[in-house]
Design a protein around this motif. Structure first.
Motif, PDB file in Angstrom:
ATOM      1  N   LYS A  10     -47.771  -7.956  12.603  1.00 40.04           N
ATOM      2  CA  LYS A  10     -48.722  -8.925  12.068  1.00 40.04           C
ATOM      3  C   LYS A  10     -49.119  -9.908  13.158  1.00 40.04           C
ATOM      4  CE  LYS A  10     -47.262  -9.249   7.254  1.00 40.04           C
ATOM      5  NZ  LYS A  10     -48.340  -9.701   6.385  1.00 40.04           N
ATOM      6  N   SER A  11     -50.416 -10.253  13.184  1.00 33.15           N
ATOM      7  CA  SER A  11     -50.907 -11.232  14.149  1.00 33.15           C
ATOM      8  C   SER A  11     -51.965 -12.083  13.455  1.00 33.15           C
ATOM      9  CB  SER A  11     -51.466 -10.535  15.385  1.00 33.15           C
ATOM     10  OG  SER A  11     -52.563  -9.728  15.026  1.00 33.15           O
ATOM     11  N   THR A  12     -52.795 -12.777  14.228  1.00 35.55           N
ATOM     12  CA  THR A  12     -53.789 -13.648  13.632  1.00 35.55           C
ATOM     13  C   THR A  12     -54.925 -12.831  13.017  1.00 35.55           C
ATOM     14  OG1 THR A  12     -54.957 -13.863  15.710  1.00 35.55           O
ATOM     15  CG2 THR A  12     -53.303 -15.520  15.222  1.00 35.55           C
ATOM     16  N   GLN A  13     -55.542 -13.413  11.983  1.00 33.71           N
ATOM     17  CA  GLN A  13     -56.714 -12.821  11.360  1.00 33.71           C
ATOM     18  C   GLN A  13     -57.818 -13.866  11.336  1.00 33.71           C
ATOM     19  OE1 GLN A  13     -55.353 -11.660   7.458  1.00 33.71           O
ATOM     20  NE2 GLN A  13     -55.116  -9.547   8.122  1.00 33.71           N
ATOM     21  N   GLY A  15     -61.069 -15.255   9.311  1.00 31.14           N
ATOM     22  CA  GLY A  15     -61.701 -15.205   8.004  1.00 31.14           C
ATOM     23  C   GLY A  15     -62.618 -16.389   7.832  1.00 31.14           C
ATOM     24  N   ARG A  34     -59.188 -19.259  11.919  1.00 31.18           N
ATOM     25  CA  ARG A  34     -58.183 -18.312  12.390  1.00 31.18           C
ATOM     26  C   ARG A  34     -56.905 -18.545  11.599  1.00 31.18           C
ATOM     27  NH1 ARG A  34     -57.330 -15.259  17.118  1.00 31.18           N
ATOM     28  NH2 ARG A  34     -59.388 -15.930  17.776  1.00 31.18           N
ATOM     29  N   ARG A  35     -56.486 -17.537  10.859  1.00 25.81           N
ATOM     30  CA  ARG A  35     -55.275 -17.639  10.057  1.00 25.81           C
ATOM     31  C   ARG A  35     -54.124 -16.997  10.830  1.00 25.81           C
ATOM     32  NH1 ARG A  35     -59.204 -16.483   5.946  1.00 25.81           N
ATOM     33  NH2 ARG A  35     -59.457 -18.364   4.684  1.00 25.81           N
TER      34      ARG A  35
END
Length: 80
Positions: A10-13, A15, A34-35
């Motif tokens: 998992k890394s940044t997403q 949205g 940036r989540r």
């Protein structure tokens, strides 16, 4: 080094933010956000090796380690 979980990947997403104005105008002026993944730096003791390993792991990765065991999970992720 990118901020990513060493177990799950998992890394940044990226949205969009949501505003109530979107209902009235069909246009979202709030822009992108940036989540980040919920990463924790943890020291995990591996009894099979007799040593402690420091990993950057997400909370979901910690749950995976608790379920499957530290050695099996870290070996599958090729951390050790």
């Amino acid at each position: 080094m990118a901020r990513a979980c060493e177990i799950t990947g998992k890394s940044t997403q990226i949205g969009g933010r949501y505003s109530n104005r979107v209902r009235a105008t069909q246009f979202n002026p709030t822009g992108k956000v940036r989540r980040k993944a919920n990463l924790q730096r943890r020291r995990i003791y591996v009894p099979e090796l007799g040593k402690t390993v420091i990993v950057d792991v997400s909370v979901k990765g910690l749950k995976t380690i608790k379920k499957n065991g530290a050695y099996a999970t870290l070996k599958k992720a090729q951390v050790i």
